[in-house]
Write an enzyme that holds these catalytic residues in place. Sequence first.
Site, PDB file in Angstrom:
ATOM      1  N   ASN A 255      20.228 -26.611  27.243  1.00 48.16           N
ATOM      2  CA  ASN A 255      20.330 -26.550  25.771  1.00 48.16           C
ATOM      3  C   ASN A 255      18.968 -26.679  25.091  1.00 48.16           C
ATOM      4  OD1 ASN A 255      21.984 -28.383  23.063  1.00 48.16           O
ATOM      5  ND2 ASN A 255      21.679 -26.203  23.279  1.00 48.16           N
TER       6      ASN A 255
ATOM      7  N   ASP B  29      17.712 -17.664  33.395  1.00 46.21           N
ATOM      8  CA  ASP B  29      17.096 -18.870  32.860  1.00 46.21           C
ATOM      9  C   ASP B  29      15.583 -18.679  32.761  1.00 46.21           C
ATOM     10  OD1 ASP B  29      16.353 -21.398  32.204  1.00 46.21           O
ATOM     11  OD2 ASP B  29      17.492 -22.371  33.809  1.00 46.21           O
TER      12      ASP B  29
ATOM     13  N   CYS C 274      16.480 -23.825  25.946  1.00 45.91           N
ATOM     14  CA  CYS C 274      15.872 -22.480  26.009  1.00 45.91           C
ATOM     15  C   CYS C 274      16.818 -21.397  25.472  1.00 45.91           C
ATOM     16  CB  CYS C 274      15.448 -22.150  27.443  1.00 45.91           C
ATOM     17  SG  CYS C 274      14.255 -23.310  28.131  1.00 45.91           S
ATOM     18  N   ARG C 275      17.834 -21.044  26.277  1.00 43.81           N
ATOM     19  CA  ARG C 275      18.661 -19.879  25.937  1.00 43.81           C
ATOM     20  C   ARG C 275      19.656 -20.138  24.814  1.00 43.81           C
ATOM     21  NH1 ARG C 275      20.737 -19.179  31.908  1.00 43.81           N
ATOM     22  NH2 ARG C 275      20.457 -21.438  31.690  1.00 43.81           N
ATOM     23  N   SER C 276      20.441 -21.221  24.924  1.00 43.41           N
ATOM     24  CA  SER C 276      21.512 -21.397  23.933  1.00 43.41           C
ATOM     25  C   SER C 276      20.995 -21.728  22.526  1.00 43.41           C
ATOM     26  CB  SER C 276      22.582 -22.388  24.402  1.00 43.41           C
ATOM     27  OG  SER C 276      22.072 -23.669  24.608  1.00 43.41           O
TER      28      SER C 276
ATOM     29  N   CYS D 227      24.207 -23.190  27.557  1.00 44.19           N
ATOM     30  CA  CYS D 227      23.404 -22.927  28.756  1.00 44.19           C
ATOM     31  C   CYS D 227      23.312 -24.226  29.546  1.00 44.19           C
ATOM     32  CB  CYS D 227      22.031 -22.353  28.391  1.00 44.19           C
ATOM     33  SG  CYS D 227      20.999 -23.434  27.374  1.00 44.19           S
TER      34      CYS D 227
HETATM   35  P1  4NP Z   1      18.244 -23.505  29.413  1.00 46.42           P
HETATM   36  O1  4NP Z   1      16.992 -23.684  30.400  1.00 46.42           O
HETATM   37  O2  4NP Z   1      19.464 -23.771  30.255  1.00 46.42           O
HETATM   38  O3  4NP Z   1      18.140 -22.087  28.985  1.00 46.42           O
HETATM   39  O4  4NP Z   1      18.038 -24.505  28.307  1.00 46.42           O
HETATM   40  C1  4NP Z   1      16.801 -24.854  31.161  1.00 46.42           C
HETATM   41  C2  4NP Z   1      16.129 -25.911  30.613  1.00 46.42           C
HETATM   42  C3  4NP Z   1      15.905 -27.033  31.390  1.00 46.42           C
HETATM   43  C4  4NP Z   1      16.348 -27.092  32.690  1.00 46.42           C
HETATM   44  C5  4NP Z   1      17.039 -26.024  33.227  1.00 46.42           C
HETATM   45  C6  4NP Z   1      17.263 -24.894  32.461  1.00 46.42           C
HETATM   46  N1  4NP Z   1      16.093 -28.220  33.502  1.00 46.42           N
HETATM   47  O5  4NP Z   1      16.481 -28.216  34.679  1.00 46.42           O
HETATM   48  O6  4NP Z   1      15.492 -29.194  33.021  1.00 46.42           O
END
Ligand code: 4NP
Length: 152
Positions: A13, A123, A15-17, A10
């Site tokens: 790294n 997201d 939340c989702r992945s 994602c």
């Molecule tokens: P992820 O979510 O891609 O599912 O881990 C996010 C976590 C942090 C950020 C964006 C998406 N960020 O911009 O900090």
Amino acid sequence: MQRISVLFVCLGNICRSPMAEALFASLAAGRGLGDRFDVDSAGTGSYHTGSPPHPRTVEVLRRNGIAATSVARTVIPEDFQRFDLVLAMDGQNLRDLQRVAPASARAGVHLVLDPVGGGDVPDPYGGDLQDYVRTFDLLKPALDAWLDRLAG
Ligand code: 4NP
């Protein structure tokens, strides 16, 4: 039997992945296939390198009896040699991955929702726990379908 290596990707790294990584490992173990897979996760961005999964990802996994142990890292070109399969959470991740992938890439790169009709895992970052529950509920049938494909 040959182990199959799967990298979930994602943006951050956190939340989702990491949720997909831990859930996939748990679903594989539940089928008695834990020793058939190597799983990992990574982000296309590096803002959270070294961080544990987001507390809401940890909480949703915990409610499902799953521990989250990953540490955030960025995708590197070598990942496309090391892994059999790279599964992106959304179309932007997929495009970013295609920019990092070396010409000699071995891995197959796909959207994680491909086996259930495609589309994005939105997201949940900045959202409430319900958003993370929705992430889990979107991922679960897709990961079961990947397991059907890979181990069936
Ligand atoms: P992820 O979510 O891609 O599912 O881990 C996010 C976590 C942090 C950020 C964006 C998406 N960020 O911009 O900090």
